[in-house]
Scaffold this active site. Structure first.
Site, PDB file in Angstrom:
ATOM      1  CB  SER A  22      -0.966   0.009   1.182  1.00  0.00           C
ATOM      2  OG  SER A  22      -1.890  -1.034   1.017  1.00  0.00           O
ATOM      3  CE  LYS A  72      -8.666  -6.019   5.161  1.00  0.00           C
ATOM      4  NZ  LYS A  72      -8.923  -6.532   3.813  1.00  0.00           N
ATOM      5  CG  ASN A  93     -10.572  -1.842   2.658  1.00  0.00           C
ATOM      6  OD1 ASN A  93     -11.504  -1.043   2.619  1.00  0.00           O
ATOM      7  ND2 ASN A  93      -9.908  -2.222   1.584  1.00  0.00           N
ATOM      8  CG  ASP A 108     -10.827  -5.382   0.340  1.00  0.00           C
ATOM      9  OD1 ASP A 108      -9.860  -4.868  -0.233  1.00  0.00           O
ATOM     10  OD2 ASP A 108     -10.790  -5.769   1.528  1.00  0.00           O
ATOM     11  N   GLY A 134     -13.441 -21.023  -0.427  1.00  0.00           N
ATOM     12  CA  GLY A 134     -13.067 -20.345   0.806  1.00  0.00           C
ATOM     13  C   GLY A 134     -14.199 -19.553   1.416  1.00  0.00           C
ATOM     14  N   GLY A 136     -13.253 -17.428   4.377  1.00  0.00           N
ATOM     15  CA  GLY A 136     -12.519 -16.660   5.389  1.00  0.00           C
ATOM     16  C   GLY A 136     -12.657 -15.164   5.162  1.00  0.00           C
ATOM     17  N   GLY A 137     -11.716 -14.410   5.698  1.00  0.00           N
ATOM     18  CA  GLY A 137     -11.779 -12.954   5.675  1.00  0.00           C
ATOM     19  C   GLY A 137     -11.976 -12.351   4.289  1.00  0.00           C
ATOM     20  CE1 TYR A 233      -1.908  -8.935  -3.114  1.00  0.00           C
ATOM     21  CE2 TYR A 233       0.445  -8.725  -3.516  1.00  0.00           C
ATOM     22  CZ  TYR A 233      -0.662  -8.506  -2.719  1.00  0.00           C
ATOM     23  OH  TYR A 233      -0.507  -7.865  -1.518  1.00  0.00           O
ATOM     24  N   GLY A 254      -4.615 -11.516  -8.163  1.00  0.00           N
ATOM     25  CA  GLY A 254      -5.188 -10.491  -7.288  1.00  0.00           C
ATOM     26  C   GLY A 254      -4.558  -9.113  -7.366  1.00  0.00           C
TER      27      GLY A 254
HETATM   28  P1  ATR Z   1      -8.849 -15.562   7.425  1.00  0.00           P
HETATM   29  O1  ATR Z   1      -8.203 -15.029   8.661  1.00  0.00           O
HETATM   30  O2  ATR Z   1      -8.983 -14.542   6.357  1.00  0.00           O
HETATM   31  O3  ATR Z   1     -10.104 -16.312   7.668  1.00  0.00           O
HETATM   32  P2  ATR Z   1      -7.444 -18.047   6.890  1.00  0.00           P
HETATM   33  O4  ATR Z   1      -7.623 -18.552   8.253  1.00  0.00           O
HETATM   34  O5  ATR Z   1      -6.118 -18.189   6.252  1.00  0.00           O
HETATM   35  O6  ATR Z   1      -7.746 -16.501   6.778  1.00  0.00           O
HETATM   36  O7  ATR Z   1      -8.539 -18.749   5.970  1.00  0.00           O
HETATM   37  C1  ATR Z   1      -8.958 -18.226   4.755  1.00  0.00           C
HETATM   38  C2  ATR Z   1      -9.635 -19.329   3.992  1.00  0.00           C
HETATM   39  O8  ATR Z   1      -8.657 -20.245   3.536  1.00  0.00           O
HETATM   40  C3  ATR Z   1     -10.658 -20.148   4.769  1.00  0.00           C
HETATM   41  O9  ATR Z   1     -11.723 -20.440   3.921  1.00  0.00           O
HETATM   42  C4  ATR Z   1      -9.880 -21.403   5.112  1.00  0.00           C
HETATM   43  O10 ATR Z   1     -10.682 -22.550   5.289  1.00  0.00           O
HETATM   44  P3  ATR Z   1     -11.260 -22.959   6.756  1.00  0.00           P
HETATM   45  O11 ATR Z   1     -12.518 -22.176   6.938  1.00  0.00           O
HETATM   46  O12 ATR Z   1     -11.469 -24.409   6.657  1.00  0.00           O
HETATM   47  O13 ATR Z   1     -10.180 -22.586   7.753  1.00  0.00           O
HETATM   48  C5  ATR Z   1      -9.061 -21.566   3.863  1.00  0.00           C
HETATM   49  N1  ATR Z   1      -7.885 -22.405   4.050  1.00  0.00           N
HETATM   50  C6  ATR Z   1      -6.759 -22.081   4.712  1.00  0.00           C
HETATM   51  N2  ATR Z   1      -5.862 -23.092   4.634  1.00  0.00           N
HETATM   52  C7  ATR Z   1      -6.455 -24.079   3.900  1.00  0.00           C
HETATM   53  C8  ATR Z   1      -6.042 -25.372   3.458  1.00  0.00           C
HETATM   54  N3  ATR Z   1      -4.825 -25.858   3.750  1.00  0.00           N
HETATM   55  N4  ATR Z   1      -6.910 -26.094   2.710  1.00  0.00           N
HETATM   56  C9  ATR Z   1      -8.125 -25.611   2.383  1.00  0.00           C
HETATM   57  N5  ATR Z   1      -8.560 -24.399   2.770  1.00  0.00           N
HETATM   58  C10 ATR Z   1      -7.743 -23.636   3.518  1.00  0.00           C
END
Ligand code: ATR
Length: 298
Positions: A22, A72, A93, A108, A134, A136-137, A233, A254
């Site tokens: 950034s 965030k 963000n 985002d 996914g 997650g965040g 990315y 990305g």
């Molecule tokens: P955040 O803090 O943004 O949630 P994260 O914990 O790295 O980041 O997880 C982001 C995404 O990546 C989630 O969907 C996570 O799946 P889970 O909900 O099962 O944790 C997915 N993810 C991370 N590592 C993974 C792996 N080895 N295989 C499949 N999915 C994975």
């Protein structure tokens, strides 16, 4: 860039922020528009976050800041107002400070949609089937951006099923009856699905490490023009994108989303029109960032 008593400050708040791109993006824009601004990294550990965020709006020459991992969500309760997208995504963000009051946004959401429009101008969101990997965040801004663009169906695959179910119910709160289906991650998912997706987006962190495997087998898409989008990315071409390219599928990483969310934030802070002025910065920024990433050995 000349710093003086009138210089206003922007920055990025997170932990860690050592690898953030950034500052080079925003300082490039500041130079380009010859503004008396500076954009700095603010690295604040979890123990100090509350103290820092409570005091930050009292810096009279702070115009705003970005927020990255892991704050965030935590930042929200400290803000005076937040935009409707940020409410639904439950993540901010970008913060703009006006008269010592903090206003929250989520750029985002904009960055994701605009990156597709920019790279695939013929792609229309309306009526499309999208597969998102996914929950997650990073997934919420992507999902909301897609659902608000009138896609026909969003399928979410996630390693932990209950996290996908939770995401679905959070998205349902902010939208009128969205078509969302969730499944456990399955390498063979595309073999089993009757209707193939028009777009697949990886929002997981899988692909960041060299040892990471791809999450789904793309070979069943061979006959299709499905766009394969990886939010990662760095590396610029994950195994997922390499596999997609080997089947002749269109790909996107990305980097443009990163640039476009930054342009949106910059527009929020400076009032410079996004479409007319800032979009001209995408190409030079992309080239700059590629050089930086290359110098980091990517
Ligand atoms: P955040 O803090 O943004 O949630 P994260 O914990 O790295 O980041 O997880 C982001 C995404 O990546 C989630 O969907 C996570 O799946 P889970 O909900 O099962 O944790 C997915 N993810 C991370 N590592 C993974 C792996 N080895 N295989 C499949 N999915 C994975």
């Amino acid at each position: 860039m000349k710093i003086n008593g009138n210089t206003r400050i922007l920055g990025v708040l997170g932990y860690p922020v050592k690898h953030t791109l950034s500052p080079p993006i925003h300082n490039f824009l500041i130079e380009k528009y010859k503004l008396n601004l500076i954009y700095l990294p603010f690295e604040v550990s979890k123990n100090n976050f509350e103290k820092f965020i409570k005091g930050i709006s009292h810096i009279d020459n702070l115009s705003g800041f970005n927020i990255t991992v892991p704050y965030k969500v935590d930042v929200i309760k400290h803000l005076y107002r937040i935009s409707s997208e940020a409410v639904t995504i439950n993540a901010v963000n970008t913060v703009k400070i006006k008269k010592n009051k903090m206003y929250g946004f989520n750029s985002d959401y904009f960055g994701f949609k605009r990156s597709i429009e920019l790279n695939f101008p013929k792609f229309k969101f309306r009526g499309k089937r999208v597969l998102m990997l996914g929950a997650g965040g990073a997934s919420k801004a992507v999902a909301l951006s897609l659902l608000k663009s009138s896609i026909r169906e969003l399928v979410i695959l996630n390693r932990t099923y209950k996290n996908a179910v939770r995401l679905k119910s959070e998205l349902q709160k902010g939208l009128n009856d969205p078509n969302i289906t969730v499944f456990r991650m399955d390498f063979e998912y595309l073999k089993k699905s009757e209707l193939l997706p028009d777009l697949i987006v990886n929002t997981t962190s899988v692909g960041l490490k060299k040892t990471d495997k791809t999450l789904i087998d793309l070979k069943y898409l061979k006959q299709r023009n499905t766009i394969i989008y990886d939010l990662i990315y760095n590396p610029s071409r994950t195994k997922f994108l390499k596999s997609a390219s080997s089947y002749g599928l269109p790909v996107l990483n990305g980097l443009d989303m990163l640039i476009l969310q930054a342009l949106k934030s910059f527009s929020i802070w400076t009032g410079i029109s996004l479409e007319e002025e800032l979009m001209r910065s995408v190409n030079p920024l992309r080239e700059n960032l590629k050089k930086i990433l290359k110098s980091q050995g990517v």
